[in-house]
Design a protein around this motif. Structure first.
Motif, PDB file in Angstrom:
ATOM      1  N   LEU A 160      -3.521   2.505 -22.345  1.00  0.00           N
ATOM      2  CA  LEU A 160      -4.684   2.491 -23.232  1.00  0.00           C
ATOM      3  C   LEU A 160      -5.916   2.069 -22.439  1.00  0.00           C
ATOM      4  O   LEU A 160      -5.934   0.999 -21.831  1.00  0.00           O
ATOM      5  CB  LEU A 160      -4.466   1.519 -24.393  1.00  0.00           C
ATOM      6  N   LYS A 170      -0.893   4.671 -33.484  1.00  0.00           N
ATOM      7  CA  LYS A 170      -2.212   5.277 -33.297  1.00  0.00           C
ATOM      8  C   LYS A 170      -3.173   4.879 -34.415  1.00  0.00           C
ATOM      9  O   LYS A 170      -4.379   4.722 -34.185  1.00  0.00           O
ATOM     10  CB  LYS A 170      -2.079   6.802 -33.230  1.00  0.00           C
ATOM     11  N   ALA A 225       2.867  11.647 -28.072  1.00  0.00           N
ATOM     12  CA  ALA A 225       2.158  10.417 -27.733  1.00  0.00           C
ATOM     13  C   ALA A 225       0.723  10.676 -27.286  1.00  0.00           C
ATOM     14  O   ALA A 225      -0.205  10.016 -27.764  1.00  0.00           O
ATOM     15  CB  ALA A 225       2.918   9.659 -26.649  1.00  0.00           C
ATOM     16  N   VAL A 226       0.528  11.639 -26.377  1.00  0.00           N
ATOM     17  CA  VAL A 226      -0.803  11.749 -25.759  1.00  0.00           C
ATOM     18  C   VAL A 226      -1.364  13.167 -25.667  1.00  0.00           C
ATOM     19  O   VAL A 226      -2.536  13.336 -25.355  1.00  0.00           O
ATOM     20  CB  VAL A 226      -0.796  11.130 -24.340  1.00  0.00           C
ATOM     21  N   LEU A 262       5.018   6.395 -33.834  1.00  0.00           N
ATOM     22  CA  LEU A 262       3.850   6.649 -32.985  1.00  0.00           C
ATOM     23  C   LEU A 262       2.599   6.819 -33.827  1.00  0.00           C
ATOM     24  O   LEU A 262       1.498   6.415 -33.426  1.00  0.00           O
ATOM     25  CB  LEU A 262       4.081   7.896 -32.130  1.00  0.00           C
ATOM     26  N   GLU A 263       2.762   7.425 -35.005  1.00  0.00           N
ATOM     27  CA  GLU A 263       1.609   7.611 -35.883  1.00  0.00           C
ATOM     28  C   GLU A 263       1.041   6.262 -36.333  1.00  0.00           C
ATOM     29  O   GLU A 263      -0.184   6.070 -36.380  1.00  0.00           O
ATOM     30  CB  GLU A 263       2.013   8.455 -37.103  1.00  0.00           C
ATOM     31  N   LEU A 319      -5.795   7.616 -24.415  1.00  0.00           N
ATOM     32  CA  LEU A 319      -4.353   7.429 -24.270  1.00  0.00           C
ATOM     33  C   LEU A 319      -3.810   8.327 -23.168  1.00  0.00           C
ATOM     34  O   LEU A 319      -4.050   9.531 -23.176  1.00  0.00           O
ATOM     35  CB  LEU A 319      -3.633   7.745 -25.584  1.00  0.00           C
ATOM     36  N   CYS A 344     -10.796   5.025 -27.298  1.00  0.00           N
ATOM     37  CA  CYS A 344      -9.603   4.570 -26.581  1.00  0.00           C
ATOM     38  C   CYS A 344      -8.892   5.811 -26.064  1.00  0.00           C
ATOM     39  O   CYS A 344      -8.471   6.663 -26.858  1.00  0.00           O
ATOM     40  CB  CYS A 344      -8.691   3.759 -27.489  1.00  0.00           C
ATOM     41  N   ILE A 360      -4.579   1.587 -33.566  1.00  0.00           N
ATOM     42  CA  ILE A 360      -5.605   1.765 -32.529  1.00  0.00           C
ATOM     43  C   ILE A 360      -6.914   2.248 -33.146  1.00  0.00           C
ATOM     44  O   ILE A 360      -8.000   1.728 -32.859  1.00  0.00           O
ATOM     45  CB  ILE A 360      -5.114   2.744 -31.451  1.00  0.00           C
ATOM     46  N   ASN A 361      -6.828   3.257 -34.025  1.00  0.00           N
ATOM     47  CA  ASN A 361      -8.028   3.760 -34.702  1.00  0.00           C
ATOM     48  C   ASN A 361      -8.662   2.689 -35.582  1.00  0.00           C
ATOM     49  O   ASN A 361      -9.893   2.579 -35.671  1.00  0.00           O
ATOM     50  CB  ASN A 361      -7.679   4.988 -35.540  1.00  0.00           C
TER      51      ASN A 361
END
Length: 300
Positions: free
Chosen positions: A182, A28, A264-265, A24-25, A193, A191, A31-32
Motif C-alpha cells: 500500500l 479495500k 487484489a490489484v 478482499l472487498e 495497491l 492509495c 482503505i477507501n
C-alpha cells in the motif's frame, strides 16, 4: 528449532471449524473509508503465535515415533518409559498448528477479549470490526489487522487491548496488508495497491522465461473483419492435443496464482483468467498457450 504440526486430516472433529475472515472487498472498503474520512490514517498489526496457547474445547491425542525424536529431548523428559511399541502418545489441551478447530477457537477467544474492551464484529460483514464509540474500524484476516483510526490515542487503545494477551507487531505506516503493498498519499487521498515481486515469483515457480518481444494484451485478440456491418465472434474450435496430468496441474496453478493477483490489484485480468479457468479441468495445449501469453503480458 522444532515445529510440531498435527495431522488435522486424521482428527474427527464434529464441530464447526469455519472462521469468519475479511474478504478482499472488505479490505479495500476499509482503505477507501480511510481516504474519505477526514484526518483518518491507516496502520497494520500482526499477532505472533496467534493459534498457540488457545485452550481447546476438548482434548486431542497425537502419537509420534520415538525414533524421530532427538535423543536429548528423550533424555530430558524421560520419554523412554512412556514409549509403547515404538510410539509416544501425547494429549493436546491447547491450540497447535494443523488442528482443524485451532483457528476458530483462537478467533472466538480474541472476540471475547476484545468485546470486554468495547470492540465487536459487524453482524452482516465477516471480518469487519468496530468499537462502540471510538473512531476505529479494522479488517481482520486470521491474525492480521488492517486498522483505520482517527487519532493515534484510539489506535493505541486497540494496541494496548491486544498486548494484554498477545505479542503484537505494528506498522504505523500501513504499507503492507494481506500480501498487498500500500502506497498512501493522504494529501491527494489516494492509495496505490501493488504486489511487488509477486509476478516474478509466479513466473519463477512455473519456469516461465522472459518474453522474446513485448506482449501488450493478456489474451489473443479477435481478427477485425474490415467492411463487415457486425464483428461476429468466431467459434472457439480447439483441436490441440490434451495435456497430461502434470500439464493440467500447471494450468490450474497459474490460474489460481493470477486469480488472487487480479482480484487484489489488477481486475483487468479477470476476463482472461475466467476464460482460461473455464477450460482448466480439461486443459489442452491451446489452454497452456493462453497461460503463457498471459504470463508474457504480466512480464511485460
Amino acid at each position: 528449532c522444532t515445529r510440531v504440526t498435527i495431522g488435522g486430516n486424521t482428527i474427527n472433529y464434529i464441530g464447526d471449524c469455519g472462521t469468519k475472515t475479511a474478504s478482499l472487498e472488505t479490505v479495500k472498503l476499509v482503505i477507501n473509508s480511510t481516504l474519505s474520512t477526514p484526518d483518518a490514517e491507516y496502520m497494520t498489526m500482526d499477532l505472533s503465535n496467534f493459534y498457540l496457547g488457545t485452550p481447546l474445547d476438548r482434548p486431542e491425542f497425537v502419537r509420534i515415533k520415538l525414533s524421530v525424536i532427538p535423543q536429548e529431548v528423550i533424555d530430558a523428559y524421560g520419554l523412554d518409559k512412556y514409549a509403547y511399541n515404538g510410539w509416544v502418545y501425547f494429549i493436546i489441551t491447547k491450540g497447535m498448528y494443523g488442528l482443524k478447530q485451532a483457528g476458530k477457537l483462537a478467533n472466538e477467544l480474541l472476540a471475547t477479549r476484545l468485546f470486554g474492551q468495547g470492540y465487536y464484529q459487524c453482524a452482516t460483514t465477516p471480518g469487519l470490526w468496530r468499537h462502540k464509540w471510538r473512531p476505529v474500524i479494522f479488517a481482520l484476516i486470521v491474525d492480521d489487522f488492517g486498522v483505520q483510526y482517527t487519532g493515534r490515542q484510539h489506535a493505541n487503545h486497540l494496541l494496548e487491548a491486544l498486548s494484554e494477551n498477545y505479542e503484537v507487531t505494528t506498522d504505523w505506516t500501513g504499507t503492507k496488508f494481506s500480501g498487498i503493498n500500500l502506497k498512501w498519499d493522504y494529501l491527494k487521498r489516494t492509495c496505490r495497491l501493488t504486489m511487488d515481486g509477486y509476478i516474478h515469483d509466479v513466473r519463477t515457480r512455473f519456469g516461465h522465461p522472459d518474453p522474446i518481444k513485448p506482449q501488450h494484451s493478456p489474451h489473443k485478440h479477435r481478427e477485425i473483419v474490415y467492411g463487415a456491418k457486425a464483428q461476429l465472434i468466431a467459434d472457439d474450435i480447439d483441436d490441440s492435443p490434451p495435456l497430461d496430468a502434470a500439464g493440467i496441474k500447471k494450468v490450474q496453478g497459474i490460474v489460481g496464482c493470477i486469480l488472487y493477483y487480479a482480484r487484489a490489484v489488477d481486475n483487468k485480468l479477470l476476463c482472461t483468467v475466467r476464460a482460461i479457468g473455464m477450460k482448466q479441468a480439461s486443459a489442452t495445449q491451446h489452454t497452456l498457450d493462453a497461460c503463457n501469453l498471459l504470463l508474457d503480458y504480466l512480464a511485460t
